[in-house]
Scaffold this active site. Sequence first.
Site, PDB file in Angstrom:
ATOM      1  N   HIS A 175       3.614   7.542   7.850  1.00 21.15           N
ATOM      2  CA  HIS A 175       2.893   7.396   6.573  1.00 21.15           C
ATOM      3  C   HIS A 175       1.868   8.235   6.195  1.00 21.15           C
ATOM      4  O   HIS A 175       1.248   8.052   5.248  1.00 21.15           O
ATOM      5  CB  HIS A 175       2.705   5.604   6.432  1.00 21.15           C
ATOM      6  CG  HIS A 175       1.403   5.277   7.039  1.00 21.15           C
ATOM      7  ND1 HIS A 175       0.966   5.598   8.302  1.00 21.15           N
ATOM      8  CD2 HIS A 175       0.545   4.470   6.379  1.00 21.15           C
ATOM      9  CE1 HIS A 175      -0.087   4.927   8.532  1.00 21.15           C
ATOM     10  NE2 HIS A 175      -0.361   4.621   7.389  1.00 21.15           N
ATOM     11  N   HIS A 190       4.291   1.771   1.731  1.00 23.32           N
ATOM     12  CA  HIS A 190       4.474   1.935   3.319  1.00 23.32           C
ATOM     13  C   HIS A 190       3.906   0.548   4.025  1.00 23.32           C
ATOM     14  O   HIS A 190       3.786   0.524   5.123  1.00 23.32           O
ATOM     15  CB  HIS A 190       3.744   3.058   4.066  1.00 23.32           C
ATOM     16  CG  HIS A 190       2.475   3.428   3.291  1.00 23.32           C
ATOM     17  ND1 HIS A 190       1.905   4.688   2.935  1.00 23.32           N
ATOM     18  CD2 HIS A 190       1.288   2.786   3.351  1.00 23.32           C
ATOM     19  CE1 HIS A 190       0.733   4.744   2.575  1.00 23.32           C
ATOM     20  NE2 HIS A 190       0.309   3.242   2.808  1.00 23.32           N
ATOM     21  N   SER A 242      -2.090  17.261   3.036  1.00 24.54           N
ATOM     22  CA  SER A 242      -1.113  15.939   3.153  1.00 24.54           C
ATOM     23  C   SER A 242       0.249  16.564   3.172  1.00 24.54           C
ATOM     24  O   SER A 242       0.364  18.142   2.761  1.00 24.54           O
ATOM     25  CB  SER A 242      -1.134  15.154   1.616  1.00 24.54           C
ATOM     26  OG  SER A 242      -2.713  14.522   1.792  1.00 24.54           O
ATOM     27  N   HIS A 270      -3.427   7.054  -2.995  1.00 22.89           N
ATOM     28  CA  HIS A 270      -3.141   6.290  -2.166  1.00 22.89           C
ATOM     29  C   HIS A 270      -3.915   5.086  -2.426  1.00 22.89           C
ATOM     30  O   HIS A 270      -5.050   5.037  -2.313  1.00 22.89           O
ATOM     31  CB  HIS A 270      -3.502   6.638  -0.805  1.00 22.89           C
ATOM     32  CG  HIS A 270      -3.418   5.810   0.270  1.00 22.89           C
ATOM     33  ND1 HIS A 270      -4.412   5.573   1.523  1.00 22.89           N
ATOM     34  CD2 HIS A 270      -2.431   4.811   0.863  1.00 22.89           C
ATOM     35  CE1 HIS A 270      -3.978   4.764   2.270  1.00 22.89           C
ATOM     36  NE2 HIS A 270      -2.690   4.353   1.978  1.00 22.89           N
ATOM     37  N   CYS A 299       0.792  -1.303   0.055  1.00 20.92           N
ATOM     38  CA  CYS A 299      -0.090   0.077  -0.039  1.00 20.92           C
ATOM     39  C   CYS A 299       0.950   1.293   0.085  1.00 20.92           C
ATOM     40  O   CYS A 299       1.933   1.127   0.513  1.00 20.92           O
ATOM     41  CB  CYS A 299      -0.720  -0.139   1.361  1.00 20.92           C
ATOM     42  SG  CYS A 299      -2.326   1.254   1.262  1.00 20.92           S
ATOM     43  N   SER A 357      -1.627  10.268   8.563  1.00 26.09           N
ATOM     44  CA  SER A 357      -1.956  10.932  10.028  1.00 26.09           C
ATOM     45  C   SER A 357      -2.437   9.890  11.014  1.00 26.09           C
ATOM     46  O   SER A 357      -2.152  10.380  12.120  1.00 26.09           O
ATOM     47  CB  SER A 357      -3.061  12.282   9.791  1.00 26.09           C
ATOM     48  OG  SER A 357      -3.890  11.654   8.875  1.00 26.09           O
ATOM     49  N   ASN A 364      -9.538   3.944   3.212  1.00 25.69           N
ATOM     50  CA  ASN A 364      -8.908   5.103   3.219  1.00 25.69           C
ATOM     51  C   ASN A 364      -7.918   5.494   2.150  1.00 25.69           C
ATOM     52  O   ASN A 364      -7.136   6.245   1.915  1.00 25.69           O
ATOM     53  CB  ASN A 364      -8.008   5.345   4.424  1.00 25.69           C
ATOM     54  CG  ASN A 364      -6.832   4.199   4.611  1.00 25.69           C
ATOM     55  OD1 ASN A 364      -6.728   3.356   3.474  1.00 25.69           O
ATOM     56  ND2 ASN A 364      -5.925   4.400   5.451  1.00 25.69           N
TER      57      ASN A 364
END
Lengths: 485, 143
Positions: free
Chosen positions: A408, A334, A390, A239, A100, A410, A204
């Site tokens: 990576h 990450h 970001s 993401h 991811c 918040s 997310n």
Amino acid sequence: MASVKDIRRISDVVWEIPVSYKEGMRVPARIYASEKLYRDMDEGVVEQVTNVATLPGIVGRAYCMPDGHWGYGFPIGGVAAMDTRTGVISPGGIGFDVNCGMRLVLTSLTEEEVKPHLRQLVDRLFQRVPAGVGSSGLIKMTQDEFRHAVELGARWCLKQGFGWLDDLEKTEEGGCVAGADATKISDRAVERGYKQIGTLGSGNHYLEIQVVKPSNVFDEKLASAFGITLPNQVVLMFHCGSRGFGHQVATDYLQLFLKVMEKKYSIRILDRELACAPFQSREGQDYFAAMNCAINMSFANRQVILHRIREVFSEVFKRDPADLGMRQVYDVSHNTAKLEKHLVEGQLRELLVHRKGATRAFGPGMAGIPDAYRESGQPVILGGSMETGSYLLTGVAGGEQTFFSTAHGSGRTMSRKQAKKRFQGKKLLADMEARGIYVRTASFAGLAEEAGPAYKDIDDVVEATEEAGISKRVARFLPIGNVKG
Amino acid sequence: MPYRYLDDIATADAAFEAKGATIEEMFTAAADATMNVMVEDLQSIQARTTKRFDLEADDWEMLLFALLQELIYFKDAERLLLRVLNVKMGADGSRARLVAETAGEEIDASRHALIVDVKAVTLHKYRVEQTHEGWEATVILDI
């Protein structure tokens, strides 16, 4: 968080838990957090990071980054480096969503130029980058082709015409990690993933159109090295990961490791999600080869999404993507375990560095980062919540204290269920639009789960990493358009 | 409902507890709890196609894991949302077995209010137990 016996505050932002905290700890554990972030962390973080410290072959310390929170096995934000001869490999230290990661793309457009086309851009991106539960992509391929593609990663995409050579240069591992072997992946993993290249997924995962305000550039020289040069320049950030394919690879090997870990290798662990195998064992090597395929699937996934973004911008502005300055800044992972060389007590050693919800952040001059960034250090992309913003950071020399790892994102602070109770998707969408953020979502309920207050303050997280000396701020981005999975 | 979502044991994921007077009821409830993380209204899933699962595992605990994993597999591989119609448990030597009849349909975003994808069943705090009242399980799904 409840008080933890024996915890020692090493500095304003580093907390150490000694080996005396828990039976079986082989090394101390360190949590990187300001007082506020530390107090707000759930107790699970301490339990989980100290469980990680018990794994065979762990070197130095077990770490948790400032955005850390309760996960499964490792905490989210967990980092552990294993000796490659005596250590283990654990899917619980990587995550189900292998590789991811985040990708950041420049444009030479300003907010003023993009605003009149914002709705059209977001609407088209929403069509061309499928998002949501079980979403499948627009690329038709056979299962055999998919097996080939996951050995090649983003390089496969270039062969299909989905990208530029420079994209590979600006991706971790050049978009194709070595050691991927498709004979080590199951048919089920292929069946889950072969239609999903070019999709965002959900939760997310997102794709955002963002703006860099001049007041949000913290280091002009570094920003310029990464291509951020215009006032109110528009960038794209997204993401996502390896989709159903990566999830199945992790599930397959988690089950295999549970079978052999104790019986064959006499390894006892404190949480079944830390199931592992010696890295040098057949099972460990097979998982590494399969996991590397999942890393490559994710690079390919993000490469195809980048291609779609360029298509959409090119159509809307009726200009070539190169002419629109749509160069990739970088692509970071990450959720991985990677072979890296690090100095340990003055000796250069090869280690298997697990990062789960943590980003590699190599400092200036280190091998493994693009030539263009040799002086600036590796770009680190931190995705914040969709409402707040970001960051772009860079790796620094001080990163050696965490095997060159940093935060990576918040990090969640509110459970999905609580968030859904507190926020309403449709109202949130309208509120965001009133604030100048145009959102398209595959799910209103899913949108509510991702509301800004469900996350830690990303500014606090970034400040803690900078204060600890593990990464440095370059620029902050504000969203104006969002495609939400 | 024979299942409820738990708030306090997973920050970013979805945790639930499923109960049943019999192990079959509990397995069916856990299957619905998993699908209900992805789809708001399970009644919106029409029984247009059927799938038969024939699964085995070392014990009941890992058999439930296999059942939930099967539902996740079909969600990605065939974009199918499935519900368990009935399930029969058995044992084959030392192995736990089940045969489940499931029914459902392909994902249709215009009719199914979708929430989030379930990526996997985790073994963190995972538990399957026989109690005085019957059977219960605690499961955390990776989101």
